[in-house]
Each structure stands twice: as C-alpha cells, then as structure tokens.
Enzyme design. Structure first.
Site, mmCIF file in Angstrom:
data_model
loop_
_atom_site.group_PDB
_atom_site.id
_atom_site.type_symbol
_atom_site.label_atom_id
_atom_site.label_comp_id
_atom_site.label_asym_id
_atom_site.label_seq_id
_atom_site.Cartn_x
_atom_site.Cartn_y
_atom_site.Cartn_z
ATOM 1 C CE1 TYR A 117 22.552 -20.709 -10.816
ATOM 2 C CE2 TYR A 117 20.394 -21.137 -11.792
ATOM 3 C CZ TYR A 117 21.465 -21.543 -11.014
ATOM 4 O OH TYR A 117 21.451 -22.791 -10.440
ATOM 5 C CG HIS A 162 0.222 0.941 -3.189
ATOM 6 N ND1 HIS A 162 0.998 0.705 -4.298
ATOM 7 C CD2 HIS A 162 -0.211 2.217 -3.291
ATOM 8 C CE1 HIS A 162 1.044 1.798 -5.030
ATOM 9 N NE2 HIS A 162 0.314 2.731 -4.438
ATOM 10 C CG HIS A 180 -3.966 4.162 -5.391
ATOM 11 N ND1 HIS A 180 -3.953 5.535 -5.320
ATOM 12 C CD2 HIS A 180 -2.706 3.767 -5.085
ATOM 13 C CE1 HIS A 180 -2.736 5.956 -5.006
ATOM 14 N NE2 HIS A 180 -1.958 4.891 -4.848
ATOM 15 C CD GLN A 232 22.551 -23.253 -14.501
ATOM 16 O OE1 GLN A 232 22.522 -24.410 -14.115
ATOM 17 N NE2 GLN A 232 23.033 -22.264 -13.762
#
Length: 132
Positions: A125, A64, A62, A129
């Site tokens: 966050y 990455h 594989h 608000q």
C-alpha cells in the site's frame, strides 16, 4: 472478519498486542489457585485501564495475553501494569511464592503487535501510493 475500530479525540485506531512473560527461572508456579487468581487480577487491571483482553491463557511456566489498548499505551506500560499488580497481589495471597522465588516475574517479555492487515499488504500500500 469484522474490523473493530476504536476512536478517541483526533485518532482512529485498532491496536492489539500479543504479550508473553514468564515467572523467574521459568518455574512452574502458575497452577491451581494461583492460575485462577492471576486471571482475575489481569482482567481487573485491564478493566481499570479500559483495555480489552481478547485472549488469555496461563500455562504453568508462562502467560499469554492478547490485549487491545489505546494509542497512548505502550507495550512496556501494559506489561509493567500486569506484572506489577499480579506480583504484588499473588505474593501477598500466596506467601509460599515469596520463599520459592526472589521475584515472581523475569524481567523480560515478548511482544508482537497484531492487526487485521498483514505486513506485506501495508508495505505494498505504501509503495504504491505514488502510482495512484
């Protein structure tokens, strides 16, 4: 840790994808000269598209890649460019790959978006608000 922001006309961004994909049937064919050449091809494709490869590791079965790209580059487009070019060039240079595998790569891949801000911080966050 320093944030690396990029910008284009009307957009400031920091987009990174951790991508993983495998050879067909997860065969351990990404070794030796094939591994070296695959790394060269992926770096070349990234440079052509103005993407930055932050990390790259090729395992026998594989790959990455942590790639930083622009807001118009979808993960599917990035993976298809990497896999398509690598398959074409590797199968032409290492003819035995054509006989060993009907296609070099499996159809699937793994993708995770990576940024400097955690998922929990973004959710907090947004949720806070209206209280600001």
């Amino acid at each position: 840790m320093e944030k690396k922001l990029n910008s284009s006309r009307g957009c400031v961004y920091n987009i990174g994808y951790h991508l993983i994909w495998c050879p067909k049937y997860r065969r351990k064919v990404l070794t030796g000269d094939v591994e070296i050449r695959l790394k060269e091809i992926l770096l070349k494709v990234a440079a052509e598209h103005e993407w930055a490869i932050a990390s790259l590791e090729v395992m026998p079965d594989h790959v990455h890649v942590f790639v930083k790209c622009g807001p118009t580059d979808s993960p599917n487009h990035v993976v298809s460019q990497f896999k398509g070019r690598a398959s074409f060039e590797l199968r032409n240079e290492f003819r035995w790959l054509k006989t060993k595998l009907p296609a070099l790569w499996s159809r699937s891949y793994y993708c995770e978006s990576v940024g400097n801000i955690s998922e929990a911080a973004i959710q907090a966050y947004i949720e806070n608000q209206k209280t600001r």
